[in-house]
Design a protein around this motif. Structure first.
Motif, PDB file in Angstrom:
ATOM      1  N   GLY A 129     -27.427 -22.542  -8.360  1.00  0.00           N
ATOM      2  CA  GLY A 129     -26.939 -23.847  -7.936  1.00  0.00           C
ATOM      3  C   GLY A 129     -27.336 -24.135  -6.506  1.00  0.00           C
ATOM      4  O   GLY A 129     -27.685 -23.227  -5.746  1.00  0.00           O
ATOM      5  N   SER A 130     -27.253 -25.391  -6.136  1.00  0.00           N
ATOM      6  CA  SER A 130     -27.598 -25.803  -4.786  1.00  0.00           C
ATOM      7  C   SER A 130     -26.595 -25.248  -3.783  1.00  0.00           C
ATOM      8  O   SER A 130     -25.387 -25.271  -4.021  1.00  0.00           O
ATOM      9  N   ALA A 131     -27.118 -24.772  -2.663  1.00  0.00           N
ATOM     10  CA  ALA A 131     -26.260 -24.315  -1.576  1.00  0.00           C
ATOM     11  C   ALA A 131     -25.537 -25.517  -0.995  1.00  0.00           C
ATOM     12  O   ALA A 131     -26.012 -26.648  -1.075  1.00  0.00           O
ATOM     13  N   LEU A 132     -24.393 -25.283  -0.412  1.00  0.00           N
ATOM     14  CA  LEU A 132     -23.584 -26.365   0.136  1.00  0.00           C
ATOM     15  C   LEU A 132     -24.375 -27.205   1.134  1.00  0.00           C
ATOM     16  O   LEU A 132     -24.305 -28.433   1.125  1.00  0.00           O
ATOM     17  N   GLU A 172     -13.677 -10.321  -9.353  1.00  0.00           N
ATOM     18  CA  GLU A 172     -13.992  -9.458  -8.206  1.00  0.00           C
ATOM     19  C   GLU A 172     -15.296  -8.675  -8.384  1.00  0.00           C
ATOM     20  O   GLU A 172     -15.801  -8.084  -7.429  1.00  0.00           O
ATOM     21  N   THR A 173     -15.869  -8.687  -9.582  1.00  0.00           N
ATOM     22  CA  THR A 173     -17.137  -7.982  -9.802  1.00  0.00           C
ATOM     23  C   THR A 173     -18.349  -8.908  -9.701  1.00  0.00           C
ATOM     24  O   THR A 173     -19.487  -8.442  -9.746  1.00  0.00           O
ATOM     25  N   VAL A 174     -18.110 -10.200  -9.557  1.00  0.00           N
ATOM     26  CA  VAL A 174     -19.200 -11.170  -9.473  1.00  0.00           C
ATOM     27  C   VAL A 174     -19.926 -11.005  -8.141  1.00  0.00           C
ATOM     28  O   VAL A 174     -19.305 -10.866  -7.093  1.00  0.00           O
ATOM     29  N   GLU A 175     -21.248 -11.010  -8.206  1.00  0.00           N
ATOM     30  CA  GLU A 175     -22.074 -10.881  -7.013  1.00  0.00           C
ATOM     31  C   GLU A 175     -22.621 -12.251  -6.622  1.00  0.00           C
ATOM     32  O   GLU A 175     -23.141 -12.980  -7.455  1.00  0.00           O
ATOM     33  N   PHE A 176     -22.524 -12.563  -5.343  1.00  0.00           N
ATOM     34  CA  PHE A 176     -23.041 -13.809  -4.792  1.00  0.00           C
ATOM     35  C   PHE A 176     -24.356 -13.513  -4.093  1.00  0.00           C
ATOM     36  O   PHE A 176     -24.508 -12.485  -3.442  1.00  0.00           O
ATOM     37  N   GLY A 177     -25.322 -14.420  -4.231  1.00  0.00           N
ATOM     38  CA  GLY A 177     -26.595 -14.271  -3.541  1.00  0.00           C
ATOM     39  C   GLY A 177     -27.124 -15.619  -3.098  1.00  0.00           C
ATOM     40  O   GLY A 177     -26.613 -16.673  -3.475  1.00  0.00           O
ATOM     41  N   GLU A 178     -28.154 -15.562  -2.272  1.00  0.00           N
ATOM     42  CA  GLU A 178     -28.791 -16.773  -1.774  1.00  0.00           C
ATOM     43  C   GLU A 178     -30.295 -16.611  -1.893  1.00  0.00           C
ATOM     44  O   GLU A 178     -30.833 -15.551  -1.605  1.00  0.00           O
ATOM     45  N   GLN A 179     -30.964 -17.667  -2.334  1.00  0.00           N
ATOM     46  CA  GLN A 179     -32.421 -17.659  -2.472  1.00  0.00           C
ATOM     47  C   GLN A 179     -33.013 -18.786  -1.650  1.00  0.00           C
ATOM     48  O   GLN A 179     -32.618 -19.943  -1.794  1.00  0.00           O
ATOM     49  N   CYS A 180     -33.925 -18.458  -0.796  1.00  0.00           N
ATOM     50  CA  CYS A 180     -34.678 -19.448  -0.006  1.00  0.00           C
ATOM     51  C   CYS A 180     -33.777 -20.367   0.807  1.00  0.00           C
ATOM     52  O   CYS A 180     -34.191 -21.456   1.190  1.00  0.00           O
ATOM     53  N   GLY A 181     -32.549 -19.981   1.043  1.00  0.00           N
ATOM     54  CA  GLY A 181     -31.655 -20.771   1.867  1.00  0.00           C
ATOM     55  C   GLY A 181     -31.061 -22.002   1.217  1.00  0.00           C
ATOM     56  O   GLY A 181     -30.094 -22.557   1.712  1.00  0.00           O
TER      57      GLY A 181
END
Length: 113
Positions: A96-99, A65-74
């Protein structure tokens, strides 16, 4: 600006790295970072997808529950977590690659219907 540190003043993260290597030598190899800017921190970066993050997260005792998710360049997702370990602060990050990127390579255009 901070005063210059000696190599021995980075012994906390180096000791943590040495302990990690002894205890978890069978885990996937991360990129390792130690810097005099944060002399108490050890950075571990995983660049082969997000799956390796979970193995390291469990080993380091980072609560999910403390893990942060982020996105870079889509097209790149990141997972970040921190934990105390052997006197150091461990900062764990995986890329990792976004879905959508994975699906695009698979040939379905990468978008939901």
């Amino acid at each position: 600006m901070t005063e210059l540190l000696t190599l021995s003043e980075l012994s906390v993260p180096m000791r943590a790295l040495r302990t990690l290597a002894a205890e978890y030598g069978d885990l996937p190899t991360p990129t390792v970072g130690i810097t005099p800017i944060y002399p108490e921190r050890l950075d571990l970066s995983l660049h082969n997808g997000l799956g390796e993050f979970e193995v390291w997260r469990v080993a380091l005792g980072i609560r999910a529950e403390t893990v942060e998710f982020g996105e870079q360049c889509g097209d790149t997702w990141t997972l970040r977590g921190t934990a105390p370990y052997a006197g150091a602060e461990i900062r764990l990050i995986a890329y990792g690659s976004a879905l959508d990127s994975v699906r695009a390579v698979a040939g379905d255009g990468g978008r939901d219907a």
